[in-house]
Design an enzyme around this catalytic site. Structure first.
Site, PDB file in Angstrom:
ATOM      1  N   CYS A 115     -15.748  -0.614  14.136  1.00  0.00           N
ATOM      2  CA  CYS A 115     -17.073  -0.313  13.583  1.00  0.00           C
ATOM      3  C   CYS A 115     -18.052   0.108  14.657  1.00  0.00           C
ATOM      4  CB  CYS A 115     -17.638  -1.529  12.874  1.00  0.00           C
ATOM      5  SG  CYS A 115     -16.437  -2.412  11.924  1.00  0.00           S
ATOM      6  N   HIS A 117      -9.103  -4.012   1.678  1.00  0.00           N
ATOM      7  CA  HIS A 117      -8.320  -3.180   2.604  1.00  0.00           C
ATOM      8  C   HIS A 117      -7.931  -3.894   3.900  1.00  0.00           C
ATOM      9  CE1 HIS A 117     -11.301  -1.640   5.701  1.00  0.00           C
ATOM     10  NE2 HIS A 117     -12.151  -2.084   4.791  1.00  0.00           N
ATOM     11  N   SER A 129     -12.704  -8.550   1.312  1.00  0.00           N
ATOM     12  CA  SER A 129     -12.441  -7.111   1.219  1.00  0.00           C
ATOM     13  C   SER A 129     -10.956  -6.873   1.002  1.00  0.00           C
ATOM     14  CB  SER A 129     -12.886  -6.438   2.517  1.00  0.00           C
ATOM     15  OG  SER A 129     -12.647  -5.058   2.457  1.00  0.00           O
TER      16      SER A 129
END
Ligand code: PMP
Length: 378
Positions: free
Chosen positions: A323, A201, A199
């Site tokens: 998360c 970011h 990923s």
């Protein structure tokens, strides 16, 4: 501001910002268009594909761009199980995966797959033998992360995957490398992997872009159908500005990987030393965890309370993982943490910008939190 939530997301680097601005202002063509503007946009995609492929030691055409690691993980698990799971119905994963892996496996179980979930032992360590022994001749897919996002624990996939490949060469091996990419030096080959998710970011790149590497020869059933972009494996006009920005980020981060790792190790040692002096505070991360992540518990005080206390001092951390958003972490439970520690877990995740002075200020604030917040509770 002291930003210590780099496992949730990172501040985009200069190269990332300049890359996306360049693509948006100068190269706005559709990469599928046959005219010059389209070809220019396609060249930006190729630049990033080359950079990411080189960083993983793989071929450029094996890289599939996605909207992030969540999509990369979904694509890997559904796409590989669809391609290989007609006769072999067993799939293997672990109980400490990110939800973008855990949830697709729940769906596979509902669809009739035999899902075997390997858990850490009572000492909180996921054993290499347990992962290898979970695989048999009926297993079509294994998905296990490299570095856990909540504690920084390094899973023994390097050894396990090599052994599984020897025993069952046809079993497909996927790993979520989001918290390891551009932090630890590794290559696809050194992990014996067939598919890897990353990923942008989490590595000082833009949000909303990631990649799945799938080894040449490995079949993958596409999950997004449409215009047939990316060799039909992921339809949809590519997010050129984000993808180019991702490539520029990888180029910048690759050049500084060694010094950034050394810095993280130094800061991690200092953090551990400083925080272990605070009475009552305990460190959850194993000693040999990734130096970029430190999970601690402040017994008697809820994670969110500590988080907001620190926020008032402009120190930003996560409660458990960003998360889980207030839900009790099943991952920390699987790592063997008692309920009271899970409730009071704070995740500190550093970057190259984290200084010893930042650590001093965090330690001072945590000490104050322990003294005053516990007193308030009493
Ligand atoms: N896997 C891990 C280990 C992660 O930490 C994250 C981000 N929280 C993801 C997957 C999902 O990545 P993205 O935000 O790019 O969808």
């Amino acid at each position: 501001m002291i930003y210590l939530d780099n496992a949730a997301t990172t501040k985009p680097c200069r190269e990332a910002v300049a890359g996306s601005a360049y693509a948006m202002t100068r190269v706005f063509g559709n990469p599928s268009s046959l005219h010059g503007l389209g070809i220019a946009a396609e060249q930006l995609l190729n630049y990033s594909r080359d950079k990411i492929a080189a960083s993983l030691g793989v071929l450029s055409r094996e890289i599939i761009f996605t909207s992030g690691a969540t999509e990369a993980n979904n694509l890997a698990i559904f796409g590989l199980s669809e391609a290989y799971g007609r006769r072999k119905k067993r799939v293997v994963t672990t109980s400490v995966e990110h939800p973008s892996v855990a949830e697709p496996f729940k769906k596979l179980a509902a669809a009739g797959f035999e899902v075997v979930t390997v858990s850490p032992r009572s000492d909180g360590v996921l054993d290499e033998d347990d992962l290898v022994e979970a695989v048999n001749a009926d297993t079509c897919l294994v998905s296990a992360m490299y570095i856990n996002n909540e504690t920084g624990a390094i899973l023994p996939i390097e050894g396990a995957f090599a052994r599984i490949k020897k025993l069952y060469p046809e079993c497909i091996l996927h790993t979520d490398c989001v918290q390891a990419y551009m932090k630890l030096p590794f290559k696809a080959k050194s992990l014996s992997a067939d598919a890897i998710s990353v990923s942008a970011h989490k590595i000082h790149g833009p949000k909303g872009v990631g990649a799945l590497w799938v080894k040449k020869g490995v079949r993958l059933s596409p999950q997004i159908l449409g215009g047939g972009q990316q060799s039909g494996l992921r339809s949809g006009t590519e997010a050129v500005p984000m993808i180019y920005s991702f490539g520029k980020t990888v180029d910048a981060m690759n050049a500084t990987l060694g010094p950034r790792y050394a810095h993280a190790e130094k800061i991690n040692l200092y953090l551990r030393e400083k925080l272990s002096q605070i009475p009552g505070l305990s460190i959850n991360s194993p000693d040999d965890a990734s130096p970029f992540i430190l999970s601690v518990s402040v017994p008697g005080i809820k994670s969110e309370t500590v988080l907001h206390f620190l926020e008032q001092k402009q120190i930003y951390v996560s409660s458990g993982s960003a998360c889980s958003r207030g839900k009790k972490s099943a991952v920390l439970e699987a790592f063997g943490l008692p309920a009271e520690k899970i409730d009071s877990t704070v995740r500190i995740s550093t970057s190259a910008e984290t200084s010893e002075d930042d650590v001093d200020r965090l330690a001072e604030a945590l000490r104050l939190a322990c003294e005053t917040l516990v007193k308030i509770k009493r």
